[in-house]
Design a protein around this motif. Structure first.
Motif, short mmCIF file in Angstrom:
data_model
loop_
_atom_site.label_atom_id
_atom_site.label_comp_id
_atom_site.label_asym_id
_atom_site.label_seq_id
_atom_site.Cartn_x
_atom_site.Cartn_y
_atom_site.Cartn_z
N GLY A 174 0.64 -1.21 -0.01
CA GLY A 174 0.04 -0.15 -0.15
C GLY A 174 0.66 1.28 -0.04
N GLY A 175 0.12 2.41 -0.11
CA GLY A 175 0.82 3.64 -0.29
C GLY A 175 1.07 4.27 1.25
N PRO A 176 1.22 5.53 1.37
CA PRO A 176 1.70 5.97 2.60
C PRO A 176 0.62 5.74 3.60
CG PRO A 176 1.76 7.72 0.87
CD PRO A 176 1.23 6.62 0.14
N GLY A 177 1.47 5.37 4.81
CA GLY A 177 0.44 4.71 5.84
C GLY A 177 -0.07 3.30 5.88
N ALA A 178 0.26 2.66 4.70
CA ALA A 178 -0.22 1.39 4.15
C ALA A 178 0.68 0.21 3.62
CB ALA A 178 -1.29 1.37 3.47
N ALA A 179 2.01 0.80 3.99
CA ALA A 179 3.15 -0.47 3.34
C ALA A 179 2.85 -1.58 3.76
CB ALA A 179 4.35 0.16 3.48
N PHE A 180 2.48 -1.81 5.04
CA PHE A 180 2.39 -2.96 5.47
C PHE A 180 0.49 -3.22 5.78
CE2 PHE A 180 6.39 -1.42 7.83
CZ PHE A 180 6.99 -1.92 6.47
N ASP A 193 5.30 3.77 6.02
CA ASP A 193 5.52 4.53 4.81
C ASP A 193 6.47 3.91 4.00
OD1 ASP A 193 3.55 6.30 5.50
OD2 ASP A 193 4.98 7.38 6.85
N ASP A 194 7.06 2.68 4.27
CA ASP A 194 8.33 2.25 3.43
C ASP A 194 7.76 1.82 2.03
OD1 ASP A 194 7.94 1.78 6.26
OD2 ASP A 194 10.10 0.72 6.05
N ILE A 248 8.28 -0.49 -0.89
CA ILE A 248 8.26 -2.10 -0.90
C ILE A 248 9.40 -2.65 -1.92
CG2 ILE A 248 5.99 -2.02 -0.14
CD1 ILE A 248 5.44 -3.02 -3.24
N THR A 249 9.54 -3.77 -1.75
CA THR A 249 10.48 -4.74 -2.40
C THR A 249 9.71 -5.86 -2.95
OG1 THR A 249 11.49 -6.05 -0.84
CG2 THR A 249 12.51 -3.86 -1.14
N HIS A 250 10.53 -6.80 -3.56
CA HIS A 250 9.89 -8.25 -4.00
C HIS A 250 9.97 -9.27 -2.98
CE1 HIS A 250 10.31 -6.49 -7.94
NE2 HIS A 250 11.68 -6.26 -7.84
N ALA A 251 10.56 -9.13 -1.80
CA ALA A 251 10.68 -9.86 -0.68
C ALA A 251 9.32 -10.48 -0.12
CB ALA A 251 11.58 -9.41 0.29
N PHE A 259 11.28 -7.01 4.29
CA PHE A 259 12.57 -6.37 3.67
C PHE A 259 12.23 -5.14 2.81
CE2 PHE A 259 17.05 -7.95 2.52
CZ PHE A 259 17.43 -6.74 2.69
N THR A 260 12.36 -4.05 3.02
CA THR A 260 11.95 -2.71 2.33
C THR A 260 13.12 -2.15 1.86
OG1 THR A 260 12.10 -1.05 4.08
CG2 THR A 260 9.96 -2.43 4.21
N LYS A 261 12.82 -1.30 1.05
CA LYS A 261 14.25 -0.27 0.46
C LYS A 261 14.89 0.36 1.37
CE LYS A 261 12.77 0.27 -4.25
NZ LYS A 261 14.22 -0.53 -4.74
N SER A 262 14.35 0.53 2.64
CA SER A 262 15.17 1.12 3.70
C SER A 262 15.67 0.13 4.48
CB SER A 262 14.41 2.24 4.56
OG SER A 262 13.28 1.51 5.22
N GLY A 263 15.39 -1.15 4.50
CA GLY A 263 15.95 -2.28 5.53
C GLY A 263 15.00 -3.13 6.12
N LEU A 264 15.04 -3.64 7.19
CA LEU A 264 14.27 -4.54 7.88
C LEU A 264 13.20 -3.63 8.91
CD1 LEU A 264 16.38 -7.62 9.04
CD2 LEU A 264 15.09 -7.22 6.73
N ALA A 265 12.09 -4.40 8.93
CA ALA A 265 10.87 -3.69 9.80
C ALA A 265 10.02 -4.92 10.16
CB ALA A 265 10.03 -2.88 8.91
N GLY A 266 10.19 -5.09 11.71
CA GLY A 266 9.55 -6.17 12.59
C GLY A 266 8.03 -5.45 12.96
N VAL A 267 7.17 -6.20 12.26
CA VAL A 267 5.95 -5.80 12.58
C VAL A 267 4.91 -6.56 13.31
CG1 VAL A 267 3.92 -4.86 11.35
CG2 VAL A 267 6.24 -4.45 10.37
N ASP A 268 4.20 -6.05 14.35
CA ASP A 268 3.50 -7.06 15.10
C ASP A 268 2.05 -7.39 14.30
OD1 ASP A 268 1.30 -7.80 16.90
OD2 ASP A 268 2.51 -6.83 18.63
#
Length: 412
Positions: A180-186, A202-203, A205-208, A224-233
């Protein structure tokens, strides 16, 4: 009666018990490319081919449950989910989901993998359309066009050129994706109704595909985003921790988790890293164990991990020349470099490595950090093989951009 029961018990104990295991999603039931189901070893000189069929271009993997297999195909510019009989290849149904990518650069056709959960199959298309279908007949249950409904990232660099390769994951009552777009990447949706459960981030996204894991006692999806890793609950979308590893180029390999260690790698000179993620005092702490710039790169392939060692295909922009390697997870020490296989994929079945080379070569090898030891090899398909093989109920399924095959490798 007691004598009869004792006799039956003796028969049961004397009979070989063969554990069968479904492979219901990308990288298997436990999201780690591992199956404990028995597999024949060594392979026969000519592994018994159950069926083979020509297909249009595509790079996704397989979901296998019981006697059915599910995968994405391209047909006349459309992207469809297809269900077949596992051991015969007979088509049961095929349902169009979205248009597909037709640019030759990076490969034509779908590149994601369906997910089976009960009576539903979930698919996520190249252009970010999420659909829930009935496993029995392929009829649509619900769908979301992430691009139009949530300002989806079809224009993000990498996604614009090559399309999305992210596959959905299911956690509890939720199906989770990126895009998703801003506020909805995950994003997470109720798997039964399709209702939006949460969105965050707001990340870019990548193909991962995200990797689900429990760290610090909290179930989470690691993106795994373009800025790095994000651990999401997984319960509410809260971002628990981050690790910076920026990349402007496509990122394909998913994060790998072993205990409290998280590993990630990307091509195009980015490199790899491992970190220990712990929780205490209500927050997460990320301690980097090592990082190698422009080295230890998994371009397409996500490695498997066994007893503290990574087994994977390493190299970037080495489509047909990348080697199989073993690396110590905690230190990045290279234990050995094996044969050239190209940018294919690796899974772990019955305690052995199954390697699919980029040109359709299949290899069976020992899991041994001391040295590479090959057990068997076979070449059964033509074309380019970038997708993961899958093993379930004694059948190995694999594909190239031209053909799909199923081989009987059940342990006798």
């Amino acid at each position: 009666m007691k004598v009869i029961l004792n006799f039956i018990a003796l028969i049961v104990m004397a009979s070989p018990i063969v554990a069968r295991a479904d492979w219901p999603q990308f990288r298997g039931a436990t999201h780690d490319g591992v199956s404990t189901e028995p597999m024949a070893a060594p392979w026969p000189a000519e592994p018994p081919l159950l069926w083979k069929t020509d297909v249009a271009d595509g790079f996704g993997s397989f979901a296998i449950v019981g006697d059915r297999a599910f995968f994405m195909i391209q047909t006349k510019g459309a992207e469809a989910c297809c269900a077949v009989e596992l051991r015969s290849g007979k088509r049961i149904w095929a349902t169009n989901v979205d248009k597909t990518i037709l640019r030759s650069t990076g490969g034509i056709g779908p590149r994601s993998t369906p997910l089976i959960d009960g009576q539903h199959v979930y698919v996520y298309s190249t252009y970010l359309k999420l659909a829930c279908l009935d496993t029995a007949d392929g009829k649509l249950v619900w769908q979301h066009d992430i691009a139009s409904e949530f300002r989806g990232q079809v224009g993000t660099r990498g996604i614009a050129q090559y399309g999305s390769a992210c596959s959905p994951i299911v956690e509890g009552d939720l199906v989770i994706i990126n895009g998703g777009g801003p506020g909805a990447a995950f994003m997470a949706f109720n798997k039964a109704t399709g209702e939006l459960a949460w969105k965050s981030g707001d990340d870019l996204i990548t193909h991962a595909t995200p990797t689900p894991a429990t760290l610090g006692g909290v179930r989470q999806a690691i993106f795994f985003t373009k800025s790095g890793l994000a651990g999401v609950d997984v319960n509410d979308g809260k971002i628990l921790w981050r690790y910076a590893m920026p990349s402007q180029q496509p990122v394909c390999a998913s994060p790998v988790v072993s205990g409290d260690i998280v590993y990630c790698s990307a091509g195009y000179s980015v490199g790899a890293a491992a970190m220990r993620v712990t929780a205490g005092g209500g927050k997460f702490t990320v301690n980097q164990l090592w990082r190698t710039a422009n080295a230890n790169m998994n371009h397409f392939s996500t490695p498997v991990v066994k007893d503290g060692y990574l087994y994977g295909i390493y190299g970037s922009m080495m489509q047909d020349t990348a080697p199989l390697e073993c690396i110590e997870l905690a230190t990045a020490k290279r234990m050995w470099t094996g044969p050239t296989v190209g940018e294919g994929e690796v899974i772990l079945v019955d305690g052995k490595l199954v390697i699919q080379g980029s040109q359709g070569l299949l290899i069976l090898a020992e899991v041994n950090p001391a040295a590479y030891k090959e057990i068997s090899r076979a070449r059964l398909l033509a074309g380019r093989a970038w997708g993961f093989p899958a093993y379930s109920n004694g059948v190995l399924m694999f594909r190239t951009d031209r053909q799909i095959a199923a081989v009987d490798l059940s342990a006798k």
